[in-house]
Design a protein around this motif. Structure first.
Motif, PDB file in Angstrom:
ATOM      1  N   HIS A   1       0.847  -1.194   0.000  1.00 54.61           N
ATOM      2  CA  HIS A   1       0.000   0.000   0.000  1.00 54.61           C
ATOM      3  C   HIS A   1       0.879   1.239   0.000  1.00 54.61           C
ATOM      4  CE1 HIS A   1       0.942  -0.834   4.231  1.00 54.61           C
ATOM      5  NE2 HIS A   1       0.912   0.479   4.373  1.00 54.61           N
TER       6      HIS A   1
ATOM      7  N   HIS B   1       1.785   5.533   0.711  1.00 58.23           N
ATOM      8  CA  HIS B   1       1.604   6.643   1.654  1.00 58.23           C
ATOM      9  C   HIS B   1       2.135   7.894   0.958  1.00 58.23           C
ATOM     10  CE1 HIS B   1       0.792   4.326   5.364  1.00 58.23           C
ATOM     11  NE2 HIS B   1       1.692   3.468   4.944  1.00 58.23           N
TER      12      HIS B   1
ATOM     13  N   HIS C   1       4.832   0.250   0.422  1.00 60.36           N
ATOM     14  CA  HIS C   1       5.468  -0.786   1.226  1.00 60.36           C
ATOM     15  C   HIS C   1       4.432  -1.784   1.732  1.00 60.36           C
ATOM     16  CE1 HIS C   1       4.922   1.306   5.439  1.00 60.36           C
ATOM     17  NE2 HIS C   1       3.809   1.263   4.758  1.00 60.36           N
TER      18      HIS C   1
ATOM     19  N   GLU D   1       3.660  -4.263   5.350  1.00 59.00           N
ATOM     20  CA  GLU D   1       3.976  -4.446   6.779  1.00 59.00           C
ATOM     21  C   GLU D   1       3.233  -5.702   7.218  1.00 59.00           C
ATOM     22  OE1 GLU D   1       2.305  -0.471   6.770  1.00 59.00           O
ATOM     23  OE2 GLU D   1       3.733   0.097   8.339  1.00 59.00           O
TER      24      GLU D   1
HETATM   25 FE   LIG Z   1       2.013   1.570   5.872  1.00 57.06          FE
END
Ligand SMILES: [Fe+3]
Ligand SMILES: Nc1ccc(F)c(C(=O)c2c[nH]c3ncc(Cl)cc23)c1F
Length: 292
Positions: free
Chosen positions: A59, A61, A103, A105
């Motif tokens: 996703h 940012h 990135h 996570e």
């Molecule tokens: Fe994130």
């Protein structure tokens, strides 16, 4: 340190309720939820809980910072520049997304991974800066104890110790553990917005006769006063974070993980992400290992 005469009062208390985020992950979102959209300069505070195969796959940012502080377990992160690593319990990842990061996570081990992710807004002049990371293993986070009060200084300073983290949007972020019958006075810079988020135990905040507050509650502190006063009058340890930041006082235009100042800039961001431009170039041919 400045004199501590008058504590800030607690002006609002919120219970962070669980909601789904990512793929199969659960977050308790206090700031950033329906009850409290923003608390300038903070955009979100997620207390997350995630067990493989759930997680936060690829996703983007843009326009703000994510501060990930692990409480239990390990998260593996990797981004479209090839920057990758793990964030273990007690570790900190301060990610300045700036003009763009893509990135993932994901849980890095069996069991449930828990932590906090704080979203800090960037001023209009910093929203399109180059992305950068400040990563600190648990052992490098300054920590000290005085009279039953332990502090881990994630950003800012407390009890005579300071964090080396550079906070582009001036921020303090302190992880306190108070033993039973201990008491804390922590100064907070004037005109900074500040809140407490209770992690474990029960604590009294603001006025000495206030009712105790339990875990998963966010307390907004009022603007006037010298700082936070807190007591642990329970038989168990009290753990909470105190977070404060200098308000940016700018308009906020947000679409999920894109945070700019105007709707036009959000439209441009959606374009950039779709066409791999202006900081999202590397997203064209990248997928995380977890996505394969
Ligand atoms: Fe994130
Ligand atoms: N889909 C989507 C959209 C936007 C996001 F920001 C995310 C996301 O990554 C997270 C939102 N809360 C979080 N807490 C902790 C961690 Cl480690 C990650 C997140 C996401 F998954």
């Amino acid at each position: 340190s400045s004199a501590f005469n008058e504590p800030r009062s607690v002006v609002r208390k919120l219970l962070a309720r669980t909601q789904h985020e990512g793929v199969g992950a659960i977050v308790r979102r206090s700031i950033g939820g329906l009850e409290l959209r923003h608390f300038d300069p903070f955009l979100a505070l997620d207390e997350f809980s995630v067990t493989a195969p759930a997680g936060f796959p690829d996703h983007p940012h843009r326009g703000f910072e994510t501060v990930t502080y692990m409480l239990q377990g390990t998260v593996r992160h990797e981004d479209f520049e090839g920057h990758k690593g793990t964030i273990e319990a007690g570790d900190l990842q301060w990610m300045t997304a700036g003009r763009g990061i893509v990135h993932s996570e994901m849980p890095a081990e069996e069991g449930t991974q828990k932590g906090l992710q704080l979203w800090i807004n960037l001023s209009s002049k910093h929203k399109m800066i180059e992305p950068r990371y400040q990563e600190m293993p648990s052992n490098d986070i300054p920590e000290t104890s005085v009279d039953g009060v332990k502090v881990r200084v994630i950003a800012g300073e407390s009890l005579g110790i300071k964090s080396p983290v550079y906070t582009r949007t001036p921020t303090m972020y302190l992880d306190f553990t108070l033993q039973p019958d201990s008491h804390l006075q922590q100064s907070i810079p004037n005109n900074w917005n500040a809140f407490v988020y209770v992690l474990e135990g029960k604590g009294v905040f603001g006025a000495a006769r206030s009712p105790p507050v339990a875990a998963h509650h966010l307390l907004l502190l009022g603007p006037s006063g010298d700082g936070l006063e807190a007591w642990n009058r329970s038989p168990k340890p009290l753990r909470f974070v105190l977070v404060g930041g200098e308000p940016l006082r700018e308009p906020v235009a947000q679409l999920g993980p894109f945070v700019m100042n105007t709707e036009e800039e959000i439209d441009q961001t959606v374009e950039d992400f779709a066409n791999f431009r202006n900081g999202f170039e590397k997203a064209r041919h990248w997928q995380s290992e977890s996505a394969e």
